[in-house]
Design an enzyme around this catalytic site. Structure first.
Site, short mmCIF file in Angstrom:
data_model
loop_
_atom_site.label_atom_id
_atom_site.label_comp_id
_atom_site.label_asym_id
_atom_site.label_seq_id
_atom_site.Cartn_x
_atom_site.Cartn_y
_atom_site.Cartn_z
N SER A 1 34.27 25.29 -70.45
CA SER A 1 34.16 23.95 -70.19
C SER A 1 34.83 22.93 -71.42
O SER A 1 35.47 22.08 -71.09
CB SER A 1 32.70 23.33 -70.02
OG SER A 1 32.12 24.12 -68.98
N ARG B 1 31.70 36.35 -72.32
CA ARG B 1 33.27 36.31 -72.16
C ARG B 1 33.70 37.28 -73.23
O ARG B 1 34.41 38.10 -72.78
CB ARG B 1 33.59 34.94 -72.40
CG ARG B 1 33.55 33.89 -71.41
CD ARG B 1 33.73 32.58 -71.99
NE ARG B 1 32.54 32.11 -72.56
CZ ARG B 1 32.18 30.98 -72.68
NH1 ARG B 1 32.78 30.11 -72.20
NH2 ARG B 1 30.85 30.54 -73.26
N LYS C 1 20.88 13.81 -78.52
CA LYS C 1 22.14 14.26 -79.01
C LYS C 1 23.06 14.72 -77.78
O LYS C 1 23.05 15.77 -77.51
CB LYS C 1 21.82 15.53 -80.11
CG LYS C 1 23.10 15.97 -80.50
CD LYS C 1 22.62 17.30 -81.46
CE LYS C 1 23.91 18.28 -81.75
NZ LYS C 1 23.82 19.14 -80.59
N HIS D 1 31.78 29.78 -64.44
CA HIS D 1 30.40 29.87 -64.03
C HIS D 1 30.13 30.12 -62.66
O HIS D 1 29.41 30.97 -62.54
CB HIS D 1 29.89 28.38 -64.26
CG HIS D 1 29.90 27.78 -65.74
ND1 HIS D 1 30.50 26.56 -65.93
CD2 HIS D 1 29.49 28.09 -66.75
CE1 HIS D 1 30.44 26.23 -67.23
NE2 HIS D 1 29.82 27.24 -67.94
P1 ADP Z 1 30.71 26.56 -71.78
O1 ADP Z 1 30.72 27.67 -72.97
O2 ADP Z 1 31.79 26.92 -70.77
O3 ADP Z 1 30.59 25.16 -72.15
P2 ADP Z 1 27.68 26.57 -70.83
O4 ADP Z 1 27.16 26.27 -72.09
O5 ADP Z 1 27.55 25.63 -69.78
O6 ADP Z 1 29.20 27.04 -71.08
O7 ADP Z 1 27.44 28.13 -70.52
C1 ADP Z 1 26.52 28.82 -69.77
C2 ADP Z 1 26.54 30.19 -69.58
O8 ADP Z 1 27.76 30.54 -69.08
C3 ADP Z 1 26.74 30.90 -70.77
O9 ADP Z 1 25.96 32.05 -70.76
C4 ADP Z 1 28.10 31.13 -71.12
O10 ADP Z 1 28.46 32.39 -71.85
C5 ADP Z 1 28.38 31.33 -69.66
N1 ADP Z 1 29.86 31.40 -69.21
C6 ADP Z 1 30.65 30.12 -69.49
N2 ADP Z 1 31.80 30.27 -69.00
C7 ADP Z 1 32.00 31.75 -68.53
C8 ADP Z 1 33.11 32.61 -68.38
N3 ADP Z 1 34.33 31.93 -68.12
N4 ADP Z 1 32.89 33.68 -68.04
C9 ADP Z 1 31.65 34.40 -68.36
N5 ADP Z 1 30.47 33.43 -68.85
C10 ADP Z 1 30.90 32.12 -68.83
#
Ligand code: ADP
Length: 165
Positions: free
Chosen positions: A131, A93, A42, A18
């Site tokens: 995460s 990703r 939820k 992030h």
């Molecule tokens: P996670 O999948 O880690 O629980 P979130 O739902 O908080 O993440 O994701 C928020 C945004 O950040 C999404 O667009 C997700 O694809 C992106 N994201 C999360 N981790 C990465 C990473 N390692 N590289 C690129 N984008 C990421």
């Protein structure tokens, strides 16, 4: 004109993946609002939305007003418009992220065509970080140092300890 983007996600907790996406966004936008989504009905998250917001604020303290963090529930495009943002930032990703992101982007465009969605790709070294996986590894006692901001690591380890049966 100030160009503001909203970067939504669950951020449970914020990872270096992030952080990478936020830093890249700062090269394109003047301000980034990191929007922690929560669903009061939820929620299986490890951290409350207040804790998640606080960890993001701590991580980006040095950036001052350019990075802010906030919790939101409801429609993302309405939130973005209310904040004066012209773009939504998402991170990609792998191909696995694509289908869901494509669908959400198309729906958001249908709801509010003025708000553009922009995709950022993190450095290769951050590709495998999520995460969910970081929490899973931490709860099994694996080493997750270097995958999260320094201030977040001790909080994650403490939470993993608290959750052990
Ligand atoms: P996670 O999948 O880690 O629980 P979130 O739902 O908080 O993440 O994701 C928020 C945004 O950040 C999404 O667009 C997700 O694809 C992106 N994201 C999360 N981790 C990465 C990473 N390692 N590289 C690129 N984008 C990421």
């Amino acid at each position: 004109m100030t160009r503001t983007a909203v970067y939504p996600g669950s951020f449970d907790p914020i990872t270096n993946g992030h952080v990478d996406i936020i830093r890249r966004s700062l090269q394109v936008f003047d301000r980034v609002i990191v929007a922690v989504s929560f669903n009061p009905h939820k929620d299986s998250s490890w951290f409350s939305s207040d804790e998640r917001v606080e960890m993001i604020r701590e991580t980006f303290r040095a950036e001052g007003e350019r990075v802010s963090a906030d919790a939101f529930s409801g429609l993302l495009v309405d939130y973005a418009a209310a904040k004066g943002a012209t773009a939504i930032v998402r991170g990609l990703r792998a191909v696995a992220d694509f289908e869901y992101e494509f669908q959400m982007t198309s729906m958001n465009r249908h709801l509010r065509p003025q708000v553009e969605t922009v995709f950022m790709v993190a450095a290769e070294s951050h590709f495998y970080i999520s995460s969910r996986l970081v929490k899973e590894v931490a709860s099994l006692g694996g080493n997750v140092a270097g995958l999260l901001p320094d201030q977040v690591l001790p909080r994650l380890l403490a939470r993993a300890r608290d959750r052990r049966p």
